[in-house]
Write an enzyme that holds these catalytic residues in place. Structure first.
Site, PDB file in Angstrom:
ATOM      1  N   GLY A 209      -1.712   1.015   1.634  1.00 51.80           N
ATOM      2  CA  GLY A 209      -1.547   1.817   0.407  1.00 51.80           C
ATOM      3  C   GLY A 209      -1.260   1.169  -0.547  1.00 51.80           C
TER       4      GLY A 209
ATOM      5  N   ARG B 141      -8.391   0.230   3.623  1.00 51.72           N
ATOM      6  CA  ARG B 141      -8.120  -0.217   4.406  1.00 51.72           C
ATOM      7  C   ARG B 141      -9.343   0.048   5.772  1.00 51.72           C
ATOM      8  NH1 ARG B 141      -4.212   3.924   3.092  1.00 51.72           N
ATOM      9  NH2 ARG B 141      -2.341   3.286   3.493  1.00 51.72           N
TER      10      ARG B 141
ATOM     11  N   ASP C 162       3.169  -3.063   6.984  1.00 47.58           N
ATOM     12  CA  ASP C 162       3.105  -3.728   8.147  1.00 47.58           C
ATOM     13  C   ASP C 162       2.033  -3.490   8.872  1.00 47.58           C
ATOM     14  OD1 ASP C 162       3.697  -0.687   8.531  1.00 47.58           O
ATOM     15  OD2 ASP C 162       3.638  -0.794  10.679  1.00 47.58           O
TER      16      ASP C 162
ATOM     17  N   THR D 266       4.987  -1.370  -0.438  1.00 49.92           N
ATOM     18  CA  THR D 266       4.846  -0.605  -0.496  1.00 49.92           C
ATOM     19  C   THR D 266       6.214   0.956  -0.766  1.00 49.92           C
ATOM     20  OG1 THR D 266       5.580   1.535   1.693  1.00 49.92           O
ATOM     21  CG2 THR D 266       5.951  -1.231   1.521  1.00 49.92           C
TER      22      THR D 266
ATOM     23  N   ASP E 161       7.488   2.950   0.152  1.00 52.35           N
ATOM     24  CA  ASP E 161       8.825   3.893   0.666  1.00 52.35           C
ATOM     25  C   ASP E 161       9.118   3.401   1.976  1.00 52.35           C
ATOM     26  OD1 ASP E 161       6.487   6.301   1.062  1.00 52.35           O
ATOM     27  OD2 ASP E 161       6.080   5.227   3.059  1.00 52.35           O
TER      28      ASP E 161
ATOM     29  N   ASP F 299      10.325   1.285   3.926  1.00 53.74           N
ATOM     30  CA  ASP F 299      10.488   1.051   5.048  1.00 53.74           C
ATOM     31  C   ASP F 299      10.458  -0.137   5.977  1.00 53.74           C
ATOM     32  OD1 ASP F 299       8.265   1.349   5.032  1.00 53.74           O
ATOM     33  OD2 ASP F 299       8.428   3.329   6.356  1.00 53.74           O
TER      34      ASP F 299
ATOM     35  N   ARG G 169       6.147   9.873   4.562  1.00 54.77           N
ATOM     36  CA  ARG G 169       5.960  10.543   6.087  1.00 54.77           C
ATOM     37  C   ARG G 169       7.201  10.013   6.941  1.00 54.77           C
ATOM     38  NH1 ARG G 169       0.383   9.275   5.654  1.00 54.77           N
ATOM     39  NH2 ARG G 169      -0.075  11.072   4.042  1.00 54.77           N
TER      40      ARG G 169
HETATM   41  P1  ADP Z   1       0.177  -0.456   5.188  1.00 58.80           P
HETATM   42  O1  ADP Z   1      -0.419  -2.567   5.145  1.00 58.80           O
HETATM   43  O2  ADP Z   1      -0.313   0.054   4.663  1.00 58.80           O
HETATM   44  O3  ADP Z   1       0.745  -0.181   6.162  1.00 58.80           O
HETATM   45  P2  ADP Z   1      -2.770  -0.360   7.296  1.00 58.80           P
HETATM   46  O4  ADP Z   1      -1.787   0.122   8.134  1.00 58.80           O
HETATM   47  O5  ADP Z   1      -3.893   1.729   6.969  1.00 58.80           O
HETATM   48  O6  ADP Z   1      -1.548  -0.269   6.031  1.00 58.80           O
HETATM   49  O7  ADP Z   1      -3.037  -1.614   7.178  1.00 58.80           O
HETATM   50  C1  ADP Z   1      -4.296  -1.846   6.137  1.00 58.80           C
HETATM   51  C2  ADP Z   1      -5.238  -2.621   6.638  1.00 58.80           C
HETATM   52  O8  ADP Z   1      -4.830  -3.532   7.501  1.00 58.80           O
HETATM   53  C3  ADP Z   1      -5.891  -2.169   8.107  1.00 58.80           C
HETATM   54  O9  ADP Z   1      -6.977  -1.653   7.258  1.00 58.80           O
HETATM   55  C4  ADP Z   1      -6.608  -3.168   8.736  1.00 58.80           C
HETATM   56  O10 ADP Z   1      -7.980  -3.585   7.509  1.00 58.80           O
HETATM   57  C5  ADP Z   1      -5.403  -4.031   8.787  1.00 58.80           C
HETATM   58  N1  ADP Z   1      -4.859  -3.673   9.687  1.00 58.80           N
HETATM   59  C6  ADP Z   1      -3.536  -3.318  10.066  1.00 58.80           C
HETATM   60  N2  ADP Z   1      -3.368  -3.427  11.092  1.00 58.80           N
HETATM   61  C7  ADP Z   1      -4.145  -3.640  11.828  1.00 58.80           C
HETATM   62  C8  ADP Z   1      -4.181  -4.780  13.453  1.00 58.80           C
HETATM   63  N3  ADP Z   1      -3.552  -4.415  14.618  1.00 58.80           N
HETATM   64  N4  ADP Z   1      -4.960  -5.550  13.835  1.00 58.80           N
HETATM   65  C9  ADP Z   1      -6.916  -6.183  12.894  1.00 58.80           C
HETATM   66  N5  ADP Z   1      -5.814  -5.195  11.439  1.00 58.80           N
HETATM   67  C10 ADP Z   1      -5.241  -4.663  11.259  1.00 58.80           C
END
Ligand code: ADP
Length: 329
Positions: A17, A78, A109, A132, A134, A136, A178
């Protein structure tokens, strides 16, 4: 003692995000890296850019005039492929081709989890910067974007208050969050909301309705209820439905602030923490730290292993809610 490999070329990306202030962090990473004589590469669209080889050498001018801009010049995305070992191998090959031997990941995270897995598989140290809205993430008092988002919510709610006041309306205002209620909590207190509904606490609807009835009797005119999108009832529309059934005479309106909370010029605080974290992330790589998130706690830099820098449902103390109640009376 394990010999620390010298970092000479680093990559920086924004992932997950978006959050206002990410540009200030990119700028800090690039300029601190250059200051230390490193080559710095900007990677487009998060991990997708590592896989598609969308990686560009940055100089000091590449980050000129961006500290005040929302969004991220590197774009964010993503990336499904990065969840797969083959995707991460492609990413590694592309980074190695450029000689990149250190990575700064600005994101949430999820992005840190990806960085952790990647860094365990391949010999590229990764440093995380929490970006982020949020707020959090465990291991930091601040995340980039939260302060701006909360201020955007405050500005919007102030405007809604004017019209609520003019018409004696009760406004149910939904802000982002959320899983976390910090934007709701901070903006709600700062705008004098009657009540604040957040995912971290169970809402007592009876008490809420009773409070509003009391205010109506006393002819207290302005009523604002701020709701985080992830509250128990499922957001402002659901809360309004319940309220309308309980307070049939009240003129109840809903305002959902939505994505405006992600945009706009970052606040002074967000620019400042982004600059400090960006600077510190490069220092970490040079010192041979790896797989940590750079945070700020009690006004000092604080380093948390990436696998501990997870979404943290924080306890919101009773005192916060007491403040809301007393000040809105
Ligand atoms: P945020 O970083 O805002 O929490 P996401 O959870 O969508 O956002 O994670 C962003 C990107 O990080 C994902 O689209 C993916 O490319 C990578 N990612 C997240 N979790 C994993 C994982 N368990 N293994 C490998 N890549 C990951």
């Amino acid at each position: 003692m394990e010999k620390v490999k010298k970092v000479t070329k680093i990559g920086v990306l924004t992932s997950g995000g978006d959050a206002p202030g990410m540009n200030a962090a990119i700028r800090a990473v690039v300029r601190t890296g250059l200051y230390h004589g490193l080559e710095v590469y900007g990677i487009m669209r998060g991990y997708a850019g590592t896989i598609d080889d969308d990686i560009h050498k940055m100089d000091s001018r590449s980050v000129a005039n961006i500290i005040q801009r929302g969004g991220t010049i590197l774009k964010t995305a993503r990336c499904k492929e990065f969840y797969e070992p083959e995707g991460r191998k492609k990413a590694y090959d592309n980074l190695r081709k450029k000689g990149i031997n250190g990575l700064v990941v600005i994101g949430g995270d999820g992005s840190f989890r990806g960085a952790q897995i990647f860094s365990n598989e391949f010999d590229i140290p990764c440093i995380g910067i929490p970006g982020t809205i949020d707020k959090d993430i465990a291991g930091t008092d601040f995340t980039i974007g939260f302060d701006t988002a909360a201020n955007t919510a405050v500005n919007a709610i102030d405007k809604i208050r004017d019209t609520a006041d003019a018409h004696d309306r009760l406004f149910i205002i939904e802000v982002m969050g959320r899983d976390a209620g910090f934007i709701a909590l901070h903006s709600g207190i700062a705008t004098g909301a009657e009540n604040i509904l957040i995912p971290e606490r169970k809402t007592d609807m009876e008490e809420l309705v009773h409070g509003l009835e009391e205010k109506e009797k006393r002819k207290k005119l302005v009523n604002l209820v701020v709701v985080a999108e992830g509250d128990d009832f499922g957001g402002a529309d659901e809360v309004a439905k319940l309220m309308r059934s309980r307070l049939p005479t009240a003129d109840i309106r809903v305002a959902i602030l939505g994505h405006i909370q992600r945009g706009g010029a970052p606040s002074c605080l967000d620019r400042l923490i982004a600059s400090r974290m960006g600077y510190s992330s490069v220092e970490c790589l040079i010192e041979g730290r790896h797989n940590v998130m750079v945070g700020i706690m009690n006004n000092r830099m604080h380093f948390t292993p990436l696998d501990k820098a997870v979404k943290a449902k924080q306890k919101i103390s009773d005192e916060w809610m007491k403040i809301v109640k007393i000040l809105a009376s």
